[in-house]
Design a protein around this motif. Structure first.
Motif, PDB file in Angstrom:
ATOM      1  N   GLY A  16       0.795  -1.220   0.000  1.00 41.70           N
ATOM      2  CA  GLY A  16       0.000   0.000   0.000  1.00 41.70           C
ATOM      3  C   GLY A  16       0.828   1.269   0.000  1.00 41.70           C
ATOM      4  O   GLY A  16       0.393   2.306   0.501  1.00 41.70           O
ATOM      5  N   LEU A  17       2.006   1.192  -0.570  1.00 41.04           N
ATOM      6  CA  LEU A  17       2.895   2.351  -0.641  1.00 41.04           C
ATOM      7  C   LEU A  17       2.795   3.018  -2.006  1.00 41.04           C
ATOM      8  O   LEU A  17       2.386   2.389  -2.980  1.00 41.04           O
ATOM      9  CB  LEU A  17       4.355   1.919  -0.439  1.00 41.04           C
ATOM     10  CG  LEU A  17       4.746   1.293   0.882  1.00 41.04           C
ATOM     11  CD1 LEU A  17       6.165   0.749   0.795  1.00 41.04           C
ATOM     12  CD2 LEU A  17       4.637   2.303   2.004  1.00 41.04           C
ATOM     13  N   THR A  18       3.220   4.249  -2.059  1.00 39.09           N
ATOM     14  CA  THR A  18       3.451   4.880  -3.351  1.00 39.09           C
ATOM     15  C   THR A  18       4.901   4.601  -3.719  1.00 39.09           C
ATOM     16  O   THR A  18       5.733   4.323  -2.846  1.00 39.09           O
ATOM     17  CB  THR A  18       3.214   6.398  -3.296  1.00 39.09           C
ATOM     18  OG1 THR A  18       4.188   6.975  -2.407  1.00 39.09           O
ATOM     19  CG2 THR A  18       1.805   6.736  -2.826  1.00 39.09           C
ATOM     20  N   LYS A  19       5.204   4.694  -4.995  1.00 37.53           N
ATOM     21  CA  LYS A  19       6.595   4.499  -5.416  1.00 37.53           C
ATOM     22  C   LYS A  19       7.493   5.565  -4.794  1.00 37.53           C
ATOM     23  O   LYS A  19       8.618   5.280  -4.393  1.00 37.53           O
ATOM     24  CB  LYS A  19       6.703   4.515  -6.940  1.00 37.53           C
ATOM     25  CG  LYS A  19       6.088   3.300  -7.573  1.00 37.53           C
ATOM     26  CD  LYS A  19       6.158   3.364  -9.084  1.00 37.53           C
ATOM     27  CE  LYS A  19       5.329   2.259  -9.694  1.00 37.53           C
ATOM     28  NZ  LYS A  19       5.213   2.375 -11.131  1.00 37.53           N
ATOM     29  N   LYS A  20       6.968   6.779  -4.691  1.00 35.51           N
ATOM     30  CA  LYS A  20       7.743   7.868  -4.104  1.00 35.51           C
ATOM     31  C   LYS A  20       8.060   7.568  -2.635  1.00 35.51           C
ATOM     32  O   LYS A  20       9.196   7.733  -2.193  1.00 35.51           O
ATOM     33  CB  LYS A  20       6.973   9.180  -4.220  1.00 35.51           C
ATOM     34  CG  LYS A  20       7.729  10.363  -3.683  1.00 35.51           C
ATOM     35  CD  LYS A  20       6.959  11.659  -3.853  1.00 35.51           C
ATOM     36  CE  LYS A  20       7.761  12.819  -3.270  1.00 35.51           C
ATOM     37  NZ  LYS A  20       7.057  14.073  -3.383  1.00 35.51           N
ATOM     38  N   SER A  21       7.067   7.093  -1.894  1.00 37.66           N
ATOM     39  CA  SER A  21       7.274   6.760  -0.487  1.00 37.66           C
ATOM     40  C   SER A  21       8.286   5.628  -0.337  1.00 37.66           C
ATOM     41  O   SER A  21       9.170   5.669   0.521  1.00 37.66           O
ATOM     42  CB  SER A  21       5.939   6.370   0.151  1.00 37.66           C
ATOM     43  OG  SER A  21       6.135   5.869   1.442  1.00 37.66           O
ATOM     44  N   PHE A  22       8.153   4.620  -1.177  1.00 34.50           N
ATOM     45  CA  PHE A  22       9.095   3.507  -1.164  1.00 34.50           C
ATOM     46  C   PHE A  22      10.515   4.005  -1.407  1.00 34.50           C
ATOM     47  O   PHE A  22      11.442   3.652  -0.683  1.00 34.50           O
ATOM     48  CB  PHE A  22       8.686   2.479  -2.223  1.00 34.50           C
ATOM     49  CG  PHE A  22       9.747   1.461  -2.527  1.00 34.50           C
ATOM     50  CD1 PHE A  22      10.033   0.443  -1.632  1.00 34.50           C
ATOM     51  CD2 PHE A  22      10.464   1.508  -3.720  1.00 34.50           C
ATOM     52  CE1 PHE A  22      11.007  -0.509  -1.913  1.00 34.50           C
ATOM     53  CE2 PHE A  22      11.436   0.574  -4.008  1.00 34.50           C
ATOM     54  CZ  PHE A  22      11.706  -0.431  -3.100  1.00 34.50           C
ATOM     55  N   CYS A  23      10.675   4.840  -2.419  1.00 36.15           N
ATOM     56  CA  CYS A  23      12.000   5.376  -2.751  1.00 36.15           C
ATOM     57  C   CYS A  23      12.581   6.175  -1.588  1.00 36.15           C
ATOM     58  O   CYS A  23      13.761   6.060  -1.271  1.00 36.15           O
ATOM     59  CB  CYS A  23      11.928   6.251  -4.004  1.00 36.15           C
ATOM     60  SG  CYS A  23      11.699   5.317  -5.537  1.00 36.15           S
ATOM     61  N   GLU A  24      11.746   6.978  -0.952  1.00 31.09           N
ATOM     62  CA  GLU A  24      12.216   7.781   0.171  1.00 31.09           C
ATOM     63  C   GLU A  24      12.660   6.898   1.332  1.00 31.09           C
ATOM     64  O   GLU A  24      13.691   7.152   1.949  1.00 31.09           O
ATOM     65  CB  GLU A  24      11.120   8.750   0.625  1.00 31.09           C
ATOM     66  CG  GLU A  24      10.888   9.885  -0.346  1.00 31.09           C
ATOM     67  CD  GLU A  24       9.655  10.726  -0.018  1.00 31.09           C
ATOM     68  OE1 GLU A  24       8.908  10.373   0.931  1.00 31.09           O
ATOM     69  OE2 GLU A  24       9.443  11.734  -0.719  1.00 31.09           O
ATOM     70  N   GLN A  25      11.885   5.861   1.635  1.00 25.14           N
ATOM     71  CA  GLN A  25      12.205   4.992   2.764  1.00 25.14           C
ATOM     72  C   GLN A  25      13.479   4.190   2.553  1.00 25.14           C
ATOM     73  O   GLN A  25      14.191   3.888   3.502  1.00 25.14           O
ATOM     74  CB  GLN A  25      11.040   4.039   3.048  1.00 25.14           C
ATOM     75  CG  GLN A  25       9.825   4.741   3.612  1.00 25.14           C
ATOM     76  CD  GLN A  25       8.723   3.771   3.944  1.00 25.14           C
ATOM     77  OE1 GLN A  25       8.928   2.835   4.703  1.00 25.14           O
ATOM     78  NE2 GLN A  25       7.541   3.992   3.371  1.00 25.14           N
ATOM     79  N   LEU A  26      13.779   3.860   1.301  1.00 25.13           N
ATOM     80  CA  LEU A  26      14.967   3.058   1.015  1.00 25.13           C
ATOM     81  C   LEU A  26      16.094   3.869   0.380  1.00 25.13           C
ATOM     82  O   LEU A  26      17.085   3.298  -0.064  1.00 25.13           O
ATOM     83  CB  LEU A  26      14.594   1.864   0.139  1.00 25.13           C
ATOM     84  CG  LEU A  26      13.918   0.780   0.971  1.00 25.13           C
ATOM     85  CD1 LEU A  26      12.839   0.078   0.213  1.00 25.13           C
ATOM     86  CD2 LEU A  26      14.947  -0.195   1.472  1.00 25.13           C
ATOM     87  N   ASN A  27      15.899   5.182   0.348  1.00 26.55           N
ATOM     88  CA  ASN A  27      16.937   6.063  -0.188  1.00 26.55           C
ATOM     89  C   ASN A  27      17.311   5.692  -1.632  1.00 26.55           C
ATOM     90  O   ASN A  27      18.476   5.512  -1.968  1.00 26.55           O
ATOM     91  CB  ASN A  27      18.166   6.060   0.718  1.00 26.55           C
ATOM     92  CG  ASN A  27      19.015   7.289   0.514  1.00 26.55           C
ATOM     93  OD1 ASN A  27      18.543   8.302   0.013  1.00 26.55           O
ATOM     94  ND2 ASN A  27      20.270   7.215   0.904  1.00 26.55           N
ATOM     95  N   ILE A  28      16.273   5.560  -2.456  1.00 27.96           N
ATOM     96  CA  ILE A  28      16.437   5.238  -3.870  1.00 27.96           C
ATOM     97  C   ILE A  28      15.950   6.451  -4.660  1.00 27.96           C
ATOM     98  O   ILE A  28      14.882   6.981  -4.378  1.00 27.96           O
ATOM     99  CB  ILE A  28      15.590   4.007  -4.264  1.00 27.96           C
ATOM    100  CG1 ILE A  28      16.035   2.776  -3.471  1.00 27.96           C
ATOM    101  CG2 ILE A  28      15.654   3.746  -5.758  1.00 27.96           C
ATOM    102  CD1 ILE A  28      15.084   1.594  -3.577  1.00 27.96           C
ATOM    103  N   SER A  29      16.698   6.872  -5.646  1.00 25.50           N
ATOM    104  CA  SER A  29      16.241   8.003  -6.452  1.00 25.50           C
ATOM    105  C   SER A  29      15.142   7.531  -7.407  1.00 25.50           C
ATOM    106  O   SER A  29      15.144   6.381  -7.862  1.00 25.50           O
ATOM    107  CB  SER A  29      17.398   8.619  -7.246  1.00 25.50           C
ATOM    108  OG  SER A  29      17.744   7.801  -8.341  1.00 25.50           O
ATOM    109  N   THR A  30      14.210   8.408  -7.694  1.00 28.88           N
ATOM    110  CA  THR A  30      13.141   8.059  -8.629  1.00 28.88           C
ATOM    111  C   THR A  30      13.722   7.821 -10.022  1.00 28.88           C
ATOM    112  O   THR A  30      13.168   7.055 -10.804  1.00 28.88           O
ATOM    113  CB  THR A  30      12.045   9.140  -8.662  1.00 28.88           C
ATOM    114  OG1 THR A  30      12.655  10.408  -8.927  1.00 28.88           O
ATOM    115  CG2 THR A  30      11.291   9.196  -7.341  1.00 28.88           C
ATOM    116  N   GLY A  31      14.832   8.469 -10.313  1.00 31.12           N
ATOM    117  CA  GLY A  31      15.519   8.232 -11.588  1.00 31.12           C
ATOM    118  C   GLY A  31      16.009   6.797 -11.697  1.00 31.12           C
ATOM    119  O   GLY A  31      15.902   6.177 -12.756  1.00 31.12           O
TER     120      GLY A  31
END
Length: 121
Positions: A16-31
């Protein structure tokens, strides 16, 4: 589900996460996520370990799609390793892919151990 990215995307939706939230939590750039989606790159070993730990799935499922994410969670089963004998000749019999898997597993175990230490602090 065919690609690592598709399996990650599936896990994101299941949690139930957004991709943006997932990226923020795991320190992954959206790029980087975009590159994974386009098949330009794939996550590195350390990031795959973090993702597997975050979602409680095995690297076998995450990387290869073996089994299902529900059947590969850690079961808490203790294995009796007392009969396992390590020797150089036995290690030499391993295929390069098997040796690489063992190296990745050791990195995963070290990561989990450090995470537990950090959480206790």
């Amino acid at each position: 589900m065919q690609t690592i990215y598709e399996r990650i995307e599936y896990l994101i939706k299941q949690k139930g996460l957004t991709k943006k939230s997932f990226c923020e939590q795991l320190n992954i750039s959206t790029g980087n996520m975009g590159d994974w989606k386009r098949g330009k790159t794939t996550p590195g070993t350390h990031k795959l370990i973090e993702i597997g730990d975050f979602f409680h799935v095995s690297l076998d499922w995450l990387i290869l799609g073996k089994d299902t994410p529900d059947t590969v969670r850690e079961s808490g089963v203790d294995y009796d390793l007392s009969d396992v004998q390590l020797s150089e000749s036995r290690v030499d019999e391993l295929l390069p892919a098997e040796k690489n898997f063992i190296k990745e597993y050791i990195a995963f175990a070290e990561y989990r151990k450090q995470k537990m230490v950090d959480e206790e602090s």
